[in-house]
Design a protein around this motif. Structure first.
Motif, PDB file in Angstrom:
ATOM      1  N   ILE A  31     -53.716  -8.045 145.161  1.00  0.00           N
ATOM      2  CA  ILE A  31     -52.397  -8.664 145.324  1.00  0.00           C
ATOM      3  C   ILE A  31     -52.497  -9.938 146.159  1.00  0.00           C
ATOM      4  CG2 ILE A  31     -50.119  -8.357 146.386  1.00  0.00           C
ATOM      5  CD1 ILE A  31     -50.398  -5.332 145.521  1.00  0.00           C
ATOM      6  N   ASP A  32     -53.338  -9.921 147.201  1.00  0.00           N
ATOM      7  CA  ASP A  32     -53.509 -11.096 148.054  1.00  0.00           C
ATOM      8  C   ASP A  32     -54.027 -12.307 147.283  1.00  0.00           C
ATOM      9  OD1 ASP A  32     -52.584  -9.743 150.273  1.00  0.00           O
ATOM     10  OD2 ASP A  32     -54.565  -9.495 151.209  1.00  0.00           O
ATOM     11  N   VAL A  33     -54.818 -12.067 146.253  1.00  0.00           N
ATOM     12  CA  VAL A  33     -55.354 -13.174 145.454  1.00  0.00           C
ATOM     13  C   VAL A  33     -54.454 -13.480 144.262  1.00  0.00           C
ATOM     14  CG1 VAL A  33     -57.309 -13.993 144.074  1.00  0.00           C
ATOM     15  CG2 VAL A  33     -57.719 -12.656 146.146  1.00  0.00           C
ATOM     16  N   ALA A  34     -54.033 -12.443 143.540  1.00  0.00           N
ATOM     17  CA  ALA A  34     -53.261 -12.655 142.308  1.00  0.00           C
ATOM     18  C   ALA A  34     -51.842 -13.152 142.577  1.00  0.00           C
ATOM     19  CB  ALA A  34     -53.208 -11.364 141.489  1.00  0.00           C
ATOM     20  N   GLY A  35     -51.228 -12.686 143.656  1.00  0.00           N
ATOM     21  CA  GLY A  35     -49.856 -13.083 143.954  1.00  0.00           C
ATOM     22  C   GLY A  35     -49.686 -14.590 144.065  1.00  0.00           C
ATOM     23  N   PRO A  36     -50.394 -15.240 144.986  1.00  0.00           N
ATOM     24  CA  PRO A  36     -50.224 -16.689 145.158  1.00  0.00           C
ATOM     25  C   PRO A  36     -50.708 -17.523 143.970  1.00  0.00           C
ATOM     26  CG  PRO A  36     -51.304 -15.720 147.086  1.00  0.00           C
ATOM     27  CD  PRO A  36     -51.220 -14.651 146.040  1.00  0.00           C
ATOM     28  N   THR A  37     -51.695 -17.025 143.237  1.00  0.00           N
ATOM     29  CA  THR A  37     -52.251 -17.812 142.126  1.00  0.00           C
ATOM     30  C   THR A  37     -51.520 -17.558 140.812  1.00  0.00           C
ATOM     31  OG1 THR A  37     -53.881 -16.119 141.539  1.00  0.00           O
ATOM     32  CG2 THR A  37     -54.565 -17.794 143.156  1.00  0.00           C
ATOM     33  N   GLY A  38     -50.751 -16.464 140.748  1.00  0.00           N
ATOM     34  CA  GLY A  38     -50.071 -16.103 139.503  1.00  0.00           C
ATOM     35  C   GLY A  38     -51.034 -15.571 138.456  1.00  0.00           C
ATOM     36  N   ALA A  39     -52.199 -15.126 138.891  1.00  0.00           N
ATOM     37  CA  ALA A  39     -53.221 -14.653 137.957  1.00  0.00           C
ATOM     38  C   ALA A  39     -52.806 -13.336 137.304  1.00  0.00           C
ATOM     39  CB  ALA A  39     -54.550 -14.456 138.691  1.00  0.00           C
ATOM     40  N   THR A  40     -53.288 -13.147 136.097  1.00  0.00           N
ATOM     41  CA  THR A  40     -53.149 -11.869 135.413  1.00  0.00           C
ATOM     42  C   THR A  40     -54.270 -10.961 135.898  1.00  0.00           C
ATOM     43  OG1 THR A  40     -52.175 -12.850 133.444  1.00  0.00           O
ATOM     44  CG2 THR A  40     -53.249 -10.708 133.157  1.00  0.00           C
ATOM     45  N   VAL A  41     -53.936  -9.712 136.180  1.00  0.00           N
ATOM     46  CA  VAL A  41     -54.931  -8.738 136.623  1.00  0.00           C
ATOM     47  C   VAL A  41     -55.280  -7.831 135.450  1.00  0.00           C
ATOM     48  CG1 VAL A  41     -55.402  -6.812 138.189  1.00  0.00           C
ATOM     49  CG2 VAL A  41     -54.039  -8.767 138.979  1.00  0.00           C
ATOM     50  N   VAL A  42     -56.553  -7.650 135.223  1.00  0.00           N
ATOM     51  CA  VAL A  42     -57.033  -6.686 134.245  1.00  0.00           C
ATOM     52  C   VAL A  42     -57.622  -5.527 135.035  1.00  0.00           C
ATOM     53  CG1 VAL A  42     -58.617  -6.236 132.336  1.00  0.00           C
ATOM     54  CG2 VAL A  42     -57.537  -8.500 132.560  1.00  0.00           C
ATOM     55  N   ILE A  43     -56.986  -4.365 134.923  1.00  0.00           N
ATOM     56  CA  ILE A  43     -57.513  -3.170 135.577  1.00  0.00           C
ATOM     57  C   ILE A  43     -58.527  -2.572 134.609  1.00  0.00           C
ATOM     58  CG2 ILE A  43     -57.003  -0.920 136.576  1.00  0.00           C
ATOM     59  CD1 ILE A  43     -54.056  -1.877 136.854  1.00  0.00           C
ATOM     60  N   GLY A  44     -59.784  -2.567 135.001  1.00  0.00           N
ATOM     61  CA  GLY A  44     -60.844  -2.064 134.137  1.00  0.00           C
ATOM     62  C   GLY A  44     -61.414  -0.762 134.654  1.00  0.00           C
ATOM     63  N   HIS A  45     -61.348   0.262 133.836  1.00  0.00           N
ATOM     64  CA  HIS A  45     -61.931   1.566 134.181  1.00  0.00           C
ATOM     65  C   HIS A  45     -62.934   1.914 133.090  1.00  0.00           C
ATOM     66  CE1 HIS A  45     -62.573   5.749 134.980  1.00  0.00           C
ATOM     67  NE2 HIS A  45     -61.728   5.758 135.983  1.00  0.00           N
ATOM     68  N   VAL A  46     -64.219   1.829 133.410  1.00  0.00           N
ATOM     69  CA  VAL A  46     -65.275   2.112 132.440  1.00  0.00           C
ATOM     70  C   VAL A  46     -65.571   3.613 132.452  1.00  0.00           C
ATOM     71  CG1 VAL A  46     -67.676   1.695 131.785  1.00  0.00           C
ATOM     72  CG2 VAL A  46     -66.295  -0.176 132.721  1.00  0.00           C
ATOM     73  N   PHE A  47     -65.685   4.170 131.258  1.00  0.00           N
ATOM     74  CA  PHE A  47     -66.035   5.576 131.083  1.00  0.00           C
ATOM     75  C   PHE A  47     -67.399   5.671 130.403  1.00  0.00           C
ATOM     76  CE2 PHE A  47     -61.418   5.314 130.621  1.00  0.00           C
ATOM     77  CZ  PHE A  47     -60.973   6.303 131.481  1.00  0.00           C
ATOM     78  N   THR A  48     -68.258   6.574 130.890  1.00  0.00           N
ATOM     79  CA  THR A  48     -69.433   6.916 130.094  1.00  0.00           C
ATOM     80  C   THR A  48     -68.906   7.738 128.912  1.00  0.00           C
ATOM     81  OG1 THR A  48     -69.834   8.995 131.246  1.00  0.00           O
ATOM     82  CG2 THR A  48     -70.953   7.018 132.116  1.00  0.00           C
ATOM     83  N   LYS A  49     -69.733   7.991 127.928  1.00  0.00           N
ATOM     84  CA  LYS A  49     -69.290   8.794 126.786  1.00  0.00           C
ATOM     85  C   LYS A  49     -68.840  10.181 127.235  1.00  0.00           C
ATOM     86  CE  LYS A  49     -71.840   6.266 123.336  1.00  0.00           C
ATOM     87  NZ  LYS A  49     -72.802   6.243 122.263  1.00  0.00           N
ATOM     88  N   ASP A  50     -69.582  10.783 128.166  1.00  0.00           N
ATOM     89  CA  ASP A  50     -69.207  12.111 128.663  1.00  0.00           C
ATOM     90  C   ASP A  50     -67.894  12.072 129.440  1.00  0.00           C
ATOM     91  OD1 ASP A  50     -71.419  13.325 127.507  1.00  0.00           O
ATOM     92  OD2 ASP A  50     -72.625  13.250 129.350  1.00  0.00           O
ATOM     93  N   GLU A  51     -67.720  11.048 130.270  1.00  0.00           N
ATOM     94  CA  GLU A  51     -66.471  10.909 131.036  1.00  0.00           C
ATOM     95  C   GLU A  51     -65.278  10.721 130.097  1.00  0.00           C
ATOM     96  OE1 GLU A  51     -68.282   8.796 135.070  1.00  0.00           O
ATOM     97  OE2 GLU A  51     -67.576   7.560 133.407  1.00  0.00           O
ATOM     98  N   TYR A  52     -65.491   9.943 129.042  1.00  0.00           N
ATOM     99  CA  TYR A  52     -64.428   9.698 128.059  1.00  0.00           C
ATOM    100  C   TYR A  52     -64.033  11.009 127.371  1.00  0.00           C
ATOM    101  CZ  TYR A  52     -62.332   8.075 123.668  1.00  0.00           C
ATOM    102  OH  TYR A  52     -61.508   7.889 122.591  1.00  0.00           O
ATOM    103  N   THR A  53     -65.030  11.780 126.946  1.00  0.00           N
ATOM    104  CA  THR A  53     -64.770  13.055 126.288  1.00  0.00           C
ATOM    105  C   THR A  53     -64.052  14.026 127.231  1.00  0.00           C
ATOM    106  OG1 THR A  53     -66.722  12.765 124.891  1.00  0.00           O
ATOM    107  CG2 THR A  53     -65.851  14.998 125.092  1.00  0.00           C
TER     108      THR A  53
END
Length: 152
Positions: A26-48
């Motif tokens: 928020i401290d970075v994206a707020g003033p810059t108006g940047a879009t945030v991409v929340i990335g959560h990577v799953f291994t194949k087992d975690e996904y299953t």
């Protein structure tokens, strides 16, 4: 260089630092108006496992990693914080090797900044167990902000 897109990498081990990750983002994206991409990577087992735990009906519909990530508790908590702060965000959930997929996602979304969480680990611990944050910092095509949990 303007900051237009921030990739916030969040994983299963980040529950104790979600507040700090959100605050730093928020401290970075707020003033810059940047879009945030929340990335959560799953291994194949975690996904299953997540498909089973979140009760997706995989016979009725095709479920992407993005769909699974949107329903993950950590991602939902971050989304609420970003909604309250008025940030624009999207959620991505690639499936594969954590480090490799985070770097690929950084390129894919053309991130200007990558924010990752981690914990303090001894040099021996890094050698034996590896360090996802270290791998991503060394391979990232953009600057990386490392956020560790409060050590109080």
């Amino acid at each position: 260089m303007a900051i237009e897109t921030i990739l916030l990498a969040v994983g299963a081990g980040d529950a104790d630092r979600l507040d700090r990750l959100a605050e730093e983002t928020i401290d970075v994206a707020g003033p810059t108006g940047a879009t945030v991409v929340i990335g959560h990577v799953f291994t194949k087992d975690e996904y299953t496992d997540a498909l089973d735990n979140l009760d997706f009906d995989i016979e009725a519909e095709e479920v992407s990693g993005d769909d699974v990530a949107r329903r993950h508790a950590s991602v939902r908590e971050l989304a609420q914080k970003f909604d309250a702060a008025g940030l624009t965000y999207e959620v991505r959930g690639p499936v594969g090797d954590h480090g490799k997929k985070l770097v690929e996602l950084t390129n894919e979304v053309d991130a200007d900044r990558l924010i990752v969480g981690g914990r303090k680990r001894s040099p021996a611990g890094k050698a034996v167990f590896g360090s996802l944050a270290q791998e991503v910092m060394l391979e990232s095509p953009c600057p990386v902000t490392f956020v560790r949990a409060d050590t109080k």
